[in-house]
Motif scaffolding. Structure first.
Motif, short mmCIF file in Angstrom:
data_model
loop_
_atom_site.label_atom_id
_atom_site.label_comp_id
_atom_site.label_asym_id
_atom_site.label_seq_id
_atom_site.Cartn_x
_atom_site.Cartn_y
_atom_site.Cartn_z
N ILE A 128 -3.72 -38.00 4.64
CA ILE A 128 -3.25 -36.63 4.83
C ILE A 128 -4.39 -35.66 5.16
O ILE A 128 -4.12 -34.57 5.68
CB ILE A 128 -2.47 -36.13 3.59
N ASP A 129 -5.63 -36.02 4.84
CA ASP A 129 -6.75 -35.13 5.17
C ASP A 129 -7.28 -35.36 6.58
O ASP A 129 -8.13 -34.60 7.06
CB ASP A 129 -7.89 -35.33 4.16
N GLU A 130 -6.78 -36.38 7.25
CA GLU A 130 -7.16 -36.63 8.64
C GLU A 130 -6.42 -35.65 9.55
O GLU A 130 -5.32 -35.19 9.23
CB GLU A 130 -6.81 -38.06 9.04
N PRO A 131 -6.99 -35.31 10.71
CA PRO A 131 -6.27 -34.43 11.64
C PRO A 131 -5.02 -35.10 12.19
O PRO A 131 -4.93 -36.33 12.24
CB PRO A 131 -7.30 -34.18 12.74
N LEU A 132 -4.07 -34.30 12.60
CA LEU A 132 -2.81 -34.82 13.12
C LEU A 132 -3.04 -35.77 14.28
O LEU A 132 -2.35 -36.79 14.39
CB LEU A 132 -1.92 -33.66 13.56
N SER A 133 -3.99 -35.47 15.14
CA SER A 133 -4.26 -36.34 16.29
C SER A 133 -4.61 -37.75 15.85
O SER A 133 -4.14 -38.74 16.45
CB SER A 133 -5.40 -35.76 17.13
N LYS A 134 -5.39 -37.87 14.77
CA LYS A 134 -5.76 -39.20 14.28
C LYS A 134 -4.58 -39.87 13.60
O LYS A 134 -4.39 -41.09 13.74
CB LYS A 134 -6.95 -39.08 13.32
N ARG A 135 -3.77 -39.10 12.88
CA ARG A 135 -2.60 -39.68 12.22
C ARG A 135 -1.60 -40.18 13.27
O ARG A 135 -0.95 -41.22 13.08
CB ARG A 135 -1.93 -38.66 11.30
N GLN A 136 -1.47 -39.46 14.36
CA GLN A 136 -0.56 -39.90 15.42
C GLN A 136 -1.05 -41.20 16.07
O GLN A 136 -0.24 -42.08 16.38
CB GLN A 136 -0.41 -38.80 16.48
N TYR A 182 -2.42 -32.53 6.44
CA TYR A 182 -1.03 -32.53 5.97
C TYR A 182 -1.03 -32.15 4.49
O TYR A 182 -1.10 -33.02 3.61
CB TYR A 182 -0.42 -33.91 6.18
N PRO A 183 -0.97 -30.83 4.18
CA PRO A 183 -0.95 -30.43 2.77
C PRO A 183 0.39 -30.74 2.13
O PRO A 183 1.44 -30.33 2.63
CB PRO A 183 -1.20 -28.92 2.84
N LEU A 184 0.37 -31.48 1.04
CA LEU A 184 1.61 -31.81 0.35
C LEU A 184 2.22 -30.54 -0.23
O LEU A 184 1.53 -29.68 -0.77
CB LEU A 184 1.33 -32.82 -0.77
N ASN A 185 3.53 -30.42 -0.08
CA ASN A 185 4.26 -29.25 -0.55
C ASN A 185 3.71 -27.98 0.09
O ASN A 185 3.71 -26.91 -0.52
CB ASN A 185 4.21 -29.12 -2.08
N GLY A 186 3.24 -28.10 1.34
CA GLY A 186 2.68 -26.96 2.04
C GLY A 186 3.62 -26.40 3.09
O GLY A 186 4.61 -27.04 3.48
N LYS A 187 3.31 -25.20 3.54
CA LYS A 187 4.08 -24.55 4.60
C LYS A 187 3.22 -23.45 5.19
O LYS A 187 2.93 -22.46 4.53
CB LYS A 187 5.39 -23.98 4.03
N ASP A 188 2.77 -23.65 6.44
CA ASP A 188 1.96 -22.62 7.08
C ASP A 188 2.07 -22.74 8.59
O ASP A 188 2.76 -23.61 9.12
CB ASP A 188 0.50 -22.68 6.60
N LYS A 189 1.38 -21.85 9.30
CA LYS A 189 1.56 -21.71 10.74
C LYS A 189 0.91 -22.82 11.56
O LYS A 189 1.00 -22.80 12.79
CB LYS A 189 1.03 -20.35 11.21
N ARG A 190 0.28 -23.80 10.92
CA ARG A 190 -0.24 -24.93 11.69
C ARG A 190 0.90 -25.81 12.20
O ARG A 190 0.71 -26.57 13.15
CB ARG A 190 -1.22 -25.74 10.84
N TRP A 191 2.06 -25.72 11.57
CA TRP A 191 3.30 -26.30 12.10
C TRP A 191 4.28 -25.13 12.25
O TRP A 191 4.53 -24.39 11.30
CB TRP A 191 3.90 -27.34 11.15
N GLN A 192 4.84 -24.97 13.45
CA GLN A 192 5.76 -23.88 13.72
C GLN A 192 7.03 -24.43 14.37
O GLN A 192 6.96 -25.31 15.21
CB GLN A 192 5.12 -22.84 14.64
N LYS A 193 8.16 -23.89 13.99
CA LYS A 193 9.42 -24.32 14.58
C LYS A 193 10.05 -23.16 15.35
O LYS A 193 10.06 -22.02 14.88
CB LYS A 193 10.39 -24.84 13.51
N ARG A 194 10.52 -23.47 16.53
CA ARG A 194 11.25 -22.48 17.31
C ARG A 194 12.63 -23.05 17.60
O ARG A 194 12.76 -24.04 18.33
CB ARG A 194 10.52 -22.13 18.60
N LYS A 195 13.63 -22.43 17.01
CA LYS A 195 14.99 -22.95 17.11
C LYS A 195 15.74 -22.30 18.27
O LYS A 195 15.53 -21.14 18.60
CB LYS A 195 15.75 -22.71 15.80
#
Length: 317
Positions: A128-136, A182-195
């Motif tokens: 979870i401490d790795e960047p998203l690019s590496k996790r992907q 990937y912060p557990l139980n987190g919520k911030d603007k590094r992930w954004q949803k546009r519905k």
């Protein structure tokens, strides 16, 4: 090592697209957020509220069929299709089942797919401490896509992906920072949803009847002081005659004398008040200036605790 369920990272809502080379986007699937846990011996499934769903989705209980890792935690969305598009109503028919015989029957009638977009734990180590690019990249190495399990693709052309989602009448997109952990139980603007389609989970505080059968729901949301505010009524959507009959019986058992809302609904004269115990997913066009929903449509009943149905940020009473 026995894996303990976690609360997943959540995106925040946005009305615009972030700018920068570090951003990528994925389709937002209208399904149930499910994390798949495998500790090397036991495989279990949990939703984002840490409620177990291993029984409901037997297609995903053999981890060797879709992942090469000796142990893992995968994050994704379980979906079911209706007319070629993801349908929350359909997947909830699977998610709400409790009896094995009915689950086995529904497995054939309502096939599901697991759309995996992240990996949090792999071969005995947290990533979870790795960047998203590496996790992907890691996810591509260990996941074995098939009929039931798929990797969610990412796209750098964010506005174009949003337009595609609009054209196909999908729920929207999720925009992610490739450098993000990937912060557990987190919520911030590094992930954004546009519905594209707005939705929320509302509490049912009353019903109306026609010819003795429930024909509409009076909906509400709680404020920070746990007061229930009326936000509109819904009588259309993905509800069958048999569902209305079931609701009629439920409403009879939940009937109460006092109105549960702090503001008076426009249909209060014909309403039957009920204990605010039922929760339902609603799609709607927009909020009106009176803080009510325009063109609300019933999608499915859910098991969200009523007090968690609160006013969305920026639209408080």
């Amino acid at each position: 090592m026995k894996l303990t369920p976690i609360f997943p990272f959540e995106p925040i809502s946005t009305s615009s697209f972030p700018i920068g080379e570090q951003w990528t986007a994925q389709i937002k699937w209208d399904g149930v957020r499910i994390l798949s846990y495998y500790d090397g011996t036991e495989s279990r499934l949990f939703n984002r509220k840490q409620n177990e769903r291993t029984l409901q989705y037997p297609e995903l209980t053999n981890p060797k069929l879709y992942c090469k890792a000796d142990s893992f935690i995968l994050d994704g969305e379980v979906i079911a299709l209706e007319n070629g598009k993801p349908s929350f109503h359909q997947v909830m028919k699977r998610d709400s089942l409790k009896h094995l015989s009915r689950i086995q029957e529904a497995k054939q009638r309502i096939p599901i797919a697991y759309m995996v977009f992240d990996i949090l734990y792999c071969n005995g180590s947290w990533v979870i401490d790795e960047p998203l690019s590496k996790r992907q990249s890691l996810l591509e190495q260990v996941l074995m896509p098939g009929d039931v399990v798929q990797t969610v693709p990412s796209y750098r052309t964010i506005p174009e992906l949003f337009q595609t989602a609009q054209q196909h009448q999908l729920e929207g997109i999720v925009i992610k920072d490739l450098t993000s952990s990937y912060p557990l139980n987190g919520k911030d603007k590094r992930w954004q949803k546009r519905k594209i389609v707005q939705d929320l989970i509302a509490v049912v505080g009353g019903v109306t009847h026609r010819d003795g059968v429930v024909n509409a729901l009076l909906l509400g949301l709680y404020d920070e002081n746990r007061r229930l505010w009326y936000i509109g009524h819904a009588g259309t959507g993905k509800v069958k005659v048999s569902d209305w009959n079931t609701l009629t019986e439920i409403a009879r058992h939940l009937k109460r004398d006092a109105m549960p809302f702090v503001n008076r609904p426009d249909r209060s004269r014909d309403a039957t008040w009920i204990e605010p115990q039922l929760t339902v997913k609603i799609q709607f066009l927009e909020w009106t200036k009176y803080r009510t929903l325009r063109q609300p449509s019933i999608q499915a009943f859910v098991d969200t605790p009523p007090l968690e149905c609160t006013w969305p940020a920026g639209n408080d009473v």
